[in-house]
Design an enzyme around this catalytic site. Structure first.
Site: not given
Length: 575
Positions: A45, A117, A150
């Site tokens: 990431e 995300k 994440c």
């Protein structure tokens, strides 16, 4: 039959303000993996820029579009090496000017797809917007690939969405912190969705934040096929996509056994308002008053002899009450009747009367599994009894292979209010489905009691890490580093009392435990029975420390509050 696919995870420490250095180093690491034969290579990431940005103004000089100059450089390498690469980078949407924390899948043909995300961590709102592209699965010549970033994977819905969309491989890129790695959540998402998970995590220290490394390749049964402890590096593994396409968990075809008609609450949010106000609305079923209680799980081998099972239940309940002050004891699936048929009992029969007498005499709550007979039907059921009598019954909703030849499925969830708090009941295989724990959390449960007979493996050890971690994160060996039902507790901010049968001849290895509502709390609030017959007791705390708004995570439910339910509608599709 598919040929084995060689994949790689790249672990890397980027440096803020040194974008060119980061990209050059990542290209070198990706080339190293490709030279070793990897056809899918995953990098961390925000690996091109670093992560801990103050605000939009600070990150602005390093933002670019997708496609753009950075993706073109990786696309040239992908074409040269005939491979697919996942990179993490900050993206600007040219039409809106909004910034996103993005993952990009790049192949020989260029950009294949982008994931923005969807579930922001605490830092993202300083500069980026929540992702608006949903949860896609990209068809490629090497397999069906999904991207998550994440914090996305903290939420059971994200991995489930892409698995239902046909993903063979989840590429999870992260800046993971706050616990030792490979993280239990990563393993649980692979296991419960029966797919491969390639984890690329950064390592090192950035603006006082310690990142934990542990990049790995996880197989559908939770086995670590490759892992990097610390430092920059590449780890390679061969994977067999046919294993993912079987979609099995603990040997069961879980996608065929899903009950989406029971999951209608998943696209809703019950924690958008103060839960003390929401659950007390119109005076209907307010949350029980908070308190501290001692809750136990008991582990033993149920037999075909109901009298012997009752004696064992009485002995273990008495031990837990006398020695540990337990106010509730959860017993295994079919603890009363054993695993051999016919032994089914009616709920209002003499065996239940014995249990009611025991609960009254000890002043304790009991959760006991049994084969239930009702109206000519048989059910795999659990009873919740207390000093006041029978409080409720739950009939197993998700039948496994061992149930299929005798039991009928239940048709509703069981959520019951007691002096200990709001309790949800699941039975064994029910808890294999991430949707189940989530529905109970959305209904405000403080504790999920789970009588179980699960074979697993659902636990895994950690040999210890050489990487320095911030106190109090442990680095030593841990025989229970990954316990799937600890993950169930933490992801739903509930206490989870998992009482598993102990019957090695049938494949039931126990490993029962009471798990706390915060998996990032060390030392953990939990108790585990490592082996043998016995009980484990932990404190369940449902108190509200603030009279106007709950500050206790089990009542506040941070991870339930942060869900993005507008993405979750496919979870209730019955098609």
């Amino acid at each position: 039959m598919t040929l084995p696919l060689k994949v790689a995870t790249v672990q890397f420490e980027p440096t803020l303000f040194e974008k060119e250095r980061n990209i050059t180093r990542l290209l070198d690491l990706v080339a190293e993996a490709a030279d070793a034969g990897a056809k899918l290579i995953v990098t961390p990431e925000m690996g091109t820029t670093g992560y801990c940005w103050f605000d939009r103004a600070e990150v602005a000089p390093f933002i670019e579009t997708i496609p753009g100059p950075t993706t073109e450089r990786f696309a040239a390498l992908a074409q040269q090496q005939d491979c697919y690469i996942v990179i993490g980078m900050p993206e600007v949407d040219a039409a809106t000017g909004l910034y996103y924390n993005s993952a990009v899948l790049i192949g020989p043909e260029g950009v294949v797809g982008t994931h923005r995300k969807t579930h922001p961590y605490i830092s993202e709102p300083k500069w980026s917007a929540p992702g608006d592209l949903g949860h896609q699965v990209f068809d490629t010549p090497i397999g069906r690939i999904a991207l998550l970033i994440c914090m996305d994977i903290h939420f059971v819905e994200t991995a489930r969405l892409v698995a239902l969309g046909g993903a063979d491989i989840i590429c999870h890129i992260s800046n993971w912190l706050a616990e030792r790695t490979p993280a239990p959540y990563w393993i649980s998402r692979a296991v419960e969705n029966g797919c491969y998970l390639i984890e690329s995590n950064r390592w090192g220290l950035e603006r006082g934040v310690q990142f934990s490394g542990g990049s790995c390749v996880i197989e559908p049964d939770g086995t670590l096929a490759a892992v990097i402890d610390g430092g920059d590096g590449v780890a390679l593994a061969e994977i067999d996509l046919e294993r993912a396409r079987a979609r099995q968990m603990f040997g069961e075809p879980v996608f065929e056994q899903r009950r989406p008609e029971l999951y209608m609450e998943l696209p809703t949010s019950t924690y958008a308002w103060n839960p003390l106000d929401f659950f007390g609305l119109y005076g209907h079923r307010p949350l029980p008053p908070g308190r501290q209680s001692r809750v136990a799980v008991a582990q033993f081998t149920p037999s075909a002899d109901i009298a012997a099972n009752l004696a064992q239940i009485e002995a273990l309940a008495s031990e837990a009450r006398r020695s540990e002050g337990a106010e509730m004891v959860v017993f295994p699936e079919r603890a009363l009747t054993g695993f051999d048929l016919p032994n089914a009992q009616p709920v209002n029969g003499p065996a239940t009367a014995r249990l009611q007498t025991l609960a009254s005499r000890l002043g304790i709550y009991l959760v006991v599994g049994l084969a239930e007979e009702a109206g000519g039907q048989l059910y795999n059921s659990a009873l919740l009894l207390g000093p006041e009598g029978l409080i409720g019954t739950h009939r197993k909703l998700h039948l496994d292979a061992a149930d299929g030849n005798w039991a009928s499925a239940g048709d509703d969830w069981s959520v019951l209010d007691t002096q200990i708090g709001r309790i949800g009941l699941l039975i064994g295989h029910d808890a294999s489905f991430p949707e189940a724990g989530r529905v109970l959390a959305l209904r405000g449960c403080d504790l999920i009691a789970c009588p179980a007979a699960i074979r697993g493996p659902f636990t895994g050890a950690h040999a210890g890490s050489k990487v320095a971690q911030s106190y109090p994160i442990p680095t030593g060996a841990d025989p229970h580093h990954w316990h799937h039902f600890r993950a169930r507790a933490g992801e739903n901010n509930v206490f989870f009392a998992f009482a598993n049968a102990l019957d090695p001849a049938r494949g039931y290895e126990g490993k029962s435990g009471v798990f706390g509502p915060d998996t990032f709390e060390f030392p953990r609030r939990e108790a585990i029975i490592a082996e043998g017959t016995g009980v484990a007791v932990a404190t369940v705390d449902t108190t509200n420390l603030d009279s106007r708004y709950p500050t206790n995570v089990v009542r506040r439910k941070d991870l339930v509050l942060m869900r993005q339910p507008h993405h979750y509608q496919p979870l209730i599709s019955t098609r």
